[in-house]
Design a protein around this motif. Sequence first.
Motif, PDB file in Angstrom:
ATOM      1  N   LYS A 101      -1.583   6.121   3.009  1.00 22.87           N
ATOM      2  CA  LYS A 101      -0.832   5.313   3.966  1.00 22.87           C
ATOM      3  C   LYS A 101      -1.039   3.835   3.635  1.00 22.87           C
ATOM      4  CE  LYS A 101      -1.820   8.698   7.506  1.00 22.87           C
ATOM      5  NZ  LYS A 101      -2.940   9.041   8.356  1.00 22.87           N
ATOM      6  N   LYS A 102      -0.139   3.006   4.124  1.00 22.02           N
ATOM      7  CA  LYS A 102      -0.220   1.565   3.859  1.00 22.02           C
ATOM      8  C   LYS A 102      -1.552   0.969   4.291  1.00 22.02           C
ATOM      9  CE  LYS A 102       4.683   0.613   4.008  1.00 22.02           C
ATOM     10  NZ  LYS A 102       5.772  -0.135   4.615  1.00 22.02           N
ATOM     11  N   ASN A 103      -2.077   1.435   5.418  1.00 16.59           N
ATOM     12  CA  ASN A 103      -3.333   0.868   5.912  1.00 16.59           C
ATOM     13  C   ASN A 103      -4.558   1.378   5.145  1.00 16.59           C
ATOM     14  OD1 ASN A 103      -3.296   3.474   6.968  1.00 16.59           O
ATOM     15  ND2 ASN A 103      -4.100   2.860   8.961  1.00 16.59           N
ATOM     16  N   GLU A 104      -4.349   2.236   4.150  1.00 16.72           N
ATOM     17  CA  GLU A 104      -5.449   2.741   3.318  1.00 16.72           C
ATOM     18  C   GLU A 104      -5.462   2.094   1.933  1.00 16.72           C
ATOM     19  OE1 GLU A 104      -5.964   7.288   4.927  1.00 16.72           O
ATOM     20  OE2 GLU A 104      -4.301   6.922   3.535  1.00 16.72           O
ATOM     21  N   ILE A 105      -4.598   1.082   1.741  1.00 13.83           N
ATOM     22  CA  ILE A 105      -4.442   0.449   0.429  1.00 13.83           C
ATOM     23  C   ILE A 105      -4.540  -1.065   0.554  1.00 13.83           C
ATOM     24  CG2 ILE A 105      -2.832   0.065  -1.497  1.00 13.83           C
ATOM     25  CD1 ILE A 105      -1.568   2.782  -0.817  1.00 13.83           C
ATOM     26  N   VAL A 106      -5.202  -1.688  -0.423  1.00 11.62           N
ATOM     27  CA  VAL A 106      -5.178  -3.148  -0.541  1.00 11.62           C
ATOM     28  C   VAL A 106      -4.445  -3.517  -1.827  1.00 11.62           C
ATOM     29  CG1 VAL A 106      -7.296  -3.564   0.768  1.00 11.62           C
ATOM     30  CG2 VAL A 106      -7.420  -3.337  -1.704  1.00 11.62           C
ATOM     31  N   VAL A 107      -3.783  -4.665  -1.782  1.00  7.63           N
ATOM     32  CA  VAL A 107      -3.125  -5.222  -2.962  1.00  7.63           C
ATOM     33  C   VAL A 107      -3.927  -6.441  -3.393  1.00  7.63           C
ATOM     34  CG1 VAL A 107      -1.050  -6.364  -3.837  1.00  7.63           C
ATOM     35  CG2 VAL A 107      -0.831  -4.387  -2.326  1.00  7.63           C
ATOM     36  N   VAL A 108      -4.303  -6.477  -4.669  1.00  7.93           N
ATOM     37  CA  VAL A 108      -5.131  -7.548  -5.213  1.00  7.93           C
ATOM     38  C   VAL A 108      -4.365  -8.266  -6.315  1.00  7.93           C
ATOM     39  CG1 VAL A 108      -7.303  -8.081  -6.397  1.00  7.93           C
ATOM     40  CG2 VAL A 108      -7.219  -6.196  -4.744  1.00  7.93           C
ATOM     41  N   GLY A 109      -4.362  -9.591  -6.274  1.00  6.91           N
ATOM     42  CA  GLY A 109      -3.699 -10.348  -7.324  1.00  6.91           C
ATOM     43  C   GLY A 109      -4.036 -11.815  -7.262  1.00  6.91           C
ATOM     44  N   ASP A 110      -3.595 -12.536  -8.293  1.00  8.73           N
ATOM     45  CA  ASP A 110      -3.908 -13.957  -8.409  1.00  8.73           C
ATOM     46  C   ASP A 110      -2.745 -14.879  -8.053  1.00  8.73           C
ATOM     47  OD1 ASP A 110      -2.650 -13.076 -10.945  1.00  8.73           O
ATOM     48  OD2 ASP A 110      -2.981 -15.159 -11.541  1.00  8.73           O
ATOM     49  N   GLN A 111      -1.580 -14.317  -7.721  1.00  3.97           N
ATOM     50  CA  GLN A 111      -0.417 -15.155  -7.440  1.00  3.97           C
ATOM     51  C   GLN A 111       0.160 -14.914  -6.048  1.00  3.97           C
ATOM     52  OE1 GLN A 111       2.628 -15.947 -10.482  1.00  3.97           O
ATOM     53  NE2 GLN A 111       1.538 -14.454 -11.750  1.00  3.97           N
ATOM     54  N   LEU A 112       0.441 -16.001  -5.361  1.00 12.04           N
ATOM     55  CA  LEU A 112       1.087 -15.909  -4.049  1.00 12.04           C
ATOM     56  C   LEU A 112       2.514 -15.408  -4.164  1.00 12.04           C
ATOM     57  CD1 LEU A 112       0.131 -19.275  -2.277  1.00 12.04           C
ATOM     58  CD2 LEU A 112      -0.875 -17.023  -1.909  1.00 12.04           C
ATOM     59  N   LEU A 113       3.242 -15.907  -5.178  1.00  8.34           N
ATOM     60  CA  LEU A 113       4.679 -15.645  -5.275  1.00  8.34           C
ATOM     61  C   LEU A 113       5.023 -14.247  -5.767  1.00  8.34           C
ATOM     62  CD1 LEU A 113       6.035 -19.033  -6.687  1.00  8.34           C
ATOM     63  CD2 LEU A 113       5.873 -18.277  -4.331  1.00  8.34           C
ATOM     64  N   THR A 114       4.068 -13.536  -6.312  1.00  9.41           N
ATOM     65  CA  THR A 114       4.341 -12.180  -6.794  1.00  9.41           C
ATOM     66  C   THR A 114       3.470 -11.164  -6.061  1.00  9.41           C
ATOM     67  OG1 THR A 114       2.790 -12.483  -8.631  1.00  9.41           O
ATOM     68  CG2 THR A 114       5.129 -12.891  -9.086  1.00  9.41           C
ATOM     69  N   ASP A 115       2.169 -11.271  -6.215  1.00 10.90           N
ATOM     70  CA  ASP A 115       1.237 -10.272  -5.691  1.00 10.90           C
ATOM     71  C   ASP A 115       1.135 -10.301  -4.163  1.00 10.90           C
ATOM     72  OD1 ASP A 115       0.507  -9.647  -8.422  1.00 10.90           O
ATOM     73  OD2 ASP A 115      -0.651 -11.502  -8.403  1.00 10.90           O
ATOM     74  N   VAL A 116       0.849 -11.468  -3.608  1.00  5.38           N
ATOM     75  CA  VAL A 116       0.665 -11.576  -2.160  1.00  5.38           C
ATOM     76  C   VAL A 116       1.990 -11.377  -1.431  1.00  5.38           C
ATOM     77  CG1 VAL A 116      -0.020 -13.105  -0.265  1.00  5.38           C
ATOM     78  CG2 VAL A 116      -1.409 -12.999  -2.349  1.00  5.38           C
ATOM     79  N   LEU A 117       3.029 -12.059  -1.870  1.00  2.84           N
ATOM     80  CA  LEU A 117       4.338 -11.903  -1.231  1.00  2.84           C
ATOM     81  C   LEU A 117       4.811 -10.454  -1.310  1.00  2.84           C
ATOM     82  CD1 LEU A 117       6.850 -13.035   0.161  1.00  2.84           C
ATOM     83  CD2 LEU A 117       7.721 -13.676  -2.109  1.00  2.84           C
ATOM     84  N   GLY A 118       4.687  -9.840  -2.485  1.00  2.00           N
ATOM     85  CA  GLY A 118       5.098  -8.447  -2.653  1.00  2.00           C
ATOM     86  C   GLY A 118       4.288  -7.501  -1.799  1.00  2.00           C
ATOM     87  N   GLY A 119       2.968  -7.671  -1.800  1.00  2.00           N
ATOM     88  CA  GLY A 119       2.094  -6.817  -0.989  1.00  2.00           C
ATOM     89  C   GLY A 119       2.361  -6.975   0.493  1.00  2.00           C
ATOM     90  N   ASN A 120       2.498  -8.221   0.941  1.00  6.44           N
ATOM     91  CA  ASN A 120       2.783  -8.475   2.358  1.00  6.44           C
ATOM     92  C   ASN A 120       4.145  -7.914   2.760  1.00  6.44           C
ATOM     93  OD1 ASN A 120       0.355  -9.773   2.841  1.00  6.44           O
ATOM     94  ND2 ASN A 120       1.195 -11.830   2.633  1.00  6.44           N
ATOM     95  N   SER A 121       5.142  -8.117   1.922  1.00  7.53           N
ATOM     96  CA  SER A 121       6.497  -7.628   2.223  1.00  7.53           C
ATOM     97  C   SER A 121       6.522  -6.108   2.351  1.00  7.53           C
ATOM     98  CB  SER A 121       7.482  -8.058   1.137  1.00  7.53           C
ATOM     99  OG  SER A 121       7.573  -9.459   1.099  1.00  7.53           O
ATOM    100  N   ALA A 122       5.675  -5.444   1.552  1.00  7.14           N
ATOM    101  CA  ALA A 122       5.621  -3.981   1.587  1.00  7.14           C
ATOM    102  C   ALA A 122       4.708  -3.462   2.701  1.00  7.14           C
ATOM    103  CB  ALA A 122       5.153  -3.443   0.234  1.00  7.14           C
TER     104      ALA A 122
END
Length: 171
Positions: A108-129
């Motif tokens: 489930k979404k709440n069982e996964i973390v997204v890790v990355g070094d960029q706001l515009l790709t990793d964080v934005l993508g992870g947050n949007s999903a």
Amino acid sequence: MLKSFLPNEHVKSIFDIQPEKLKQRGIKGIITDLDNTLVAWNVRDATPEVIQWFKLMKDNGINVTIISNNKKERVELFSEPLGTPFVFSARKPLSRAFKTVAKQMGLKKNEIVVVGDQLLTDVLGGNSAGFYTILVVPIVQTDGKITKINRKIERRILNYMRKKGQITWEE
């Protein structure tokens, strides 16, 4: 709108992400970026420390999948020796690849973390999903052409967030 760029957490490197803390939060999976998150963008293979971090996660029952906008050859060359699943040409920040990986992990979404070094790709993508996001400091300060443009935009966003008191860490 800018909230979409705000990570849930900020750490210096992946090595600050420990399985005990993840498990306390109910995390069973990590979707991680490759370049400048796990190794420098121009380093071909995993370092001994990265190999040990992947082993630590596996030993603790935490699945890790690499998701990258880079080409298949680059991502496959890095991921296969680690025995970890990967997605290349992910088209981050679009959320499709993130959601596909979550489905493949069976989590489930709440069982996964997204890790990355960029706001515009990793964080934005992870947050949007809909995932919990962790921003890491880029391993090196050099980047490819497109990433250099992204970094300029990111600095403006981070400075704005800092002025508004939304973030407290220093780069």
